[in-house]
Design a protein around this motif. Sequence first.
Motif, mmCIF file in Angstrom:
data_model
loop_
_atom_site.group_PDB
_atom_site.id
_atom_site.type_symbol
_atom_site.label_atom_id
_atom_site.label_comp_id
_atom_site.label_asym_id
_atom_site.label_seq_id
_atom_site.Cartn_x
_atom_site.Cartn_y
_atom_site.Cartn_z
ATOM 1 N N THR A 119 0.835 -1.205 0.000
ATOM 2 C CA THR A 119 0.000 0.000 0.000
ATOM 3 C C THR A 119 0.869 1.254 0.000
ATOM 4 O O THR A 119 0.594 2.229 -0.727
ATOM 5 C CB THR A 119 -0.924 0.007 1.227
ATOM 6 O OG1 THR A 119 -1.767 -1.149 1.187
ATOM 7 C CG2 THR A 119 -1.791 1.260 1.251
ATOM 8 N N ALA A 120 1.927 1.243 0.811
ATOM 9 C CA ALA A 120 2.831 2.396 0.868
ATOM 10 C C ALA A 120 3.521 2.611 -0.473
ATOM 11 O O ALA A 120 3.694 3.750 -0.935
ATOM 12 C CB ALA A 120 3.857 2.192 1.977
ATOM 13 N N ILE A 121 3.907 1.500 -1.116
ATOM 14 C CA ILE A 121 4.545 1.603 -2.435
ATOM 15 C C ILE A 121 3.570 2.218 -3.442
ATOM 16 O O ILE A 121 3.928 3.098 -4.248
ATOM 17 C CB ILE A 121 5.006 0.208 -2.914
ATOM 18 C CG1 ILE A 121 6.166 -0.293 -2.038
ATOM 19 C CG2 ILE A 121 5.436 0.258 -4.376
ATOM 20 C CD1 ILE A 121 6.572 -1.725 -2.335
ATOM 21 N N ALA A 122 2.320 1.764 -3.374
ATOM 22 C CA ALA A 122 1.300 2.297 -4.290
ATOM 23 C C ALA A 122 1.060 3.779 -4.039
ATOM 24 O O ALA A 122 0.895 4.573 -4.983
ATOM 25 C CB ALA A 122 0.002 1.507 -4.122
ATOM 26 N N MET A 123 1.045 4.180 -2.751
ATOM 27 C CA MET A 123 0.841 5.591 -2.402
ATOM 28 C C MET A 123 1.976 6.449 -2.949
ATOM 29 O O MET A 123 1.748 7.536 -3.492
ATOM 30 C CB MET A 123 0.752 5.749 -0.883
ATOM 31 C CG MET A 123 -0.543 5.226 -0.271
ATOM 32 S SD MET A 123 -0.522 5.336 1.533
ATOM 33 C CE MET A 123 -0.344 7.111 1.751
ATOM 34 N N MET A 124 3.216 5.961 -2.809
ATOM 35 C CA MET A 124 4.356 6.729 -3.317
ATOM 36 C C MET A 124 4.292 6.842 -4.833
ATOM 37 O O MET A 124 4.576 7.900 -5.410
ATOM 38 C CB MET A 124 5.671 6.059 -2.881
ATOM 39 C CG MET A 124 5.983 6.223 -1.398
ATOM 40 S SD MET A 124 7.648 5.644 -0.950
ATOM 41 C CE MET A 124 7.482 3.885 -1.235
#
Length: 305
Positions: A284-289
């Motif tokens: 999720t964090a990767i997608a947000m970045m």
Amino acid sequence: MEKRGIRMNLSGITAKAHTQYALATREVENSMRRIAEGRPDLNSGDKARVGRMNTTLSMLRLANSTVKQSQDLLETAESGVSSVNDVLTRLREIAVQSSNEDLTADTRAGLIDEFNALVKELDYVAKNTAYDGVELLDGTFGDRDVIIEGTGETETINIELSDLTLDGLKLTAHTVTLESGDSRIGQDNGQGGTYSEGDTVSVSATSIDSANDADDALARIDAAIATVQAEASDVNSKIERFNFTISHLGNMITMNEESLATILDFDEAAEMASLADFQIRQQTAIAMMAQAQQLSQTVMQLLQG
């Protein structure tokens, strides 16, 4: 101003996403490490308890090993003592038969052959009963202390093994005092005279060559049996004591192992579920970045257009 505000807002989103990614990645790595090691992370108190319990278990296992080795030694000795006793029992039976003056020459000769063979067997057993290279019944063992260092007071148990060879049981060369009725009375004593009642005669070994010899052998065999039975009783009492000690140490080892297992208990299924959750947060964090980066580029293009 609007461009800078948009850039700052997007940078904040990116930084927050990066922080979440770093946290999730660390948790994923820790979770994978715990799964690989098969144990949970311990706090300082639990680590201290584990250290103490491992030390206790090490001492208990060493003590248990020492006692078991001593028990094995005694059980080996017990086997040898039992064999010696069996041989002596048969020798006594032969001596009783041979004390009959009415035996035929052939019958006595047969008994003598068996008697002499068993005498050699007795000496062989006593001289060849050994444990881990240590002779037990030939008179060289003496007495030795078994030191048991558990978690409390040190216990010392003394083991003493007797000499059960022919020499030790006094079944070899000896002297006999002639009593009334002994067939040797009146015979040549080799010194220009004859034997009389009360004379002392040297005998090379216990034998049953005559009824009188058989009577003498019987008395000596009875004394040897008493010695061997006393030895058997002492050895058996030590074995029983070691049995109780081994049982007690075994119970203590089991209880400490169970307590240690409780502290180190690891729920792999729960950890796998946590790992999956951390991996989702990481993705999720990767997608947000990625979205923040893409949005930043889109906004910049619109503003420039």
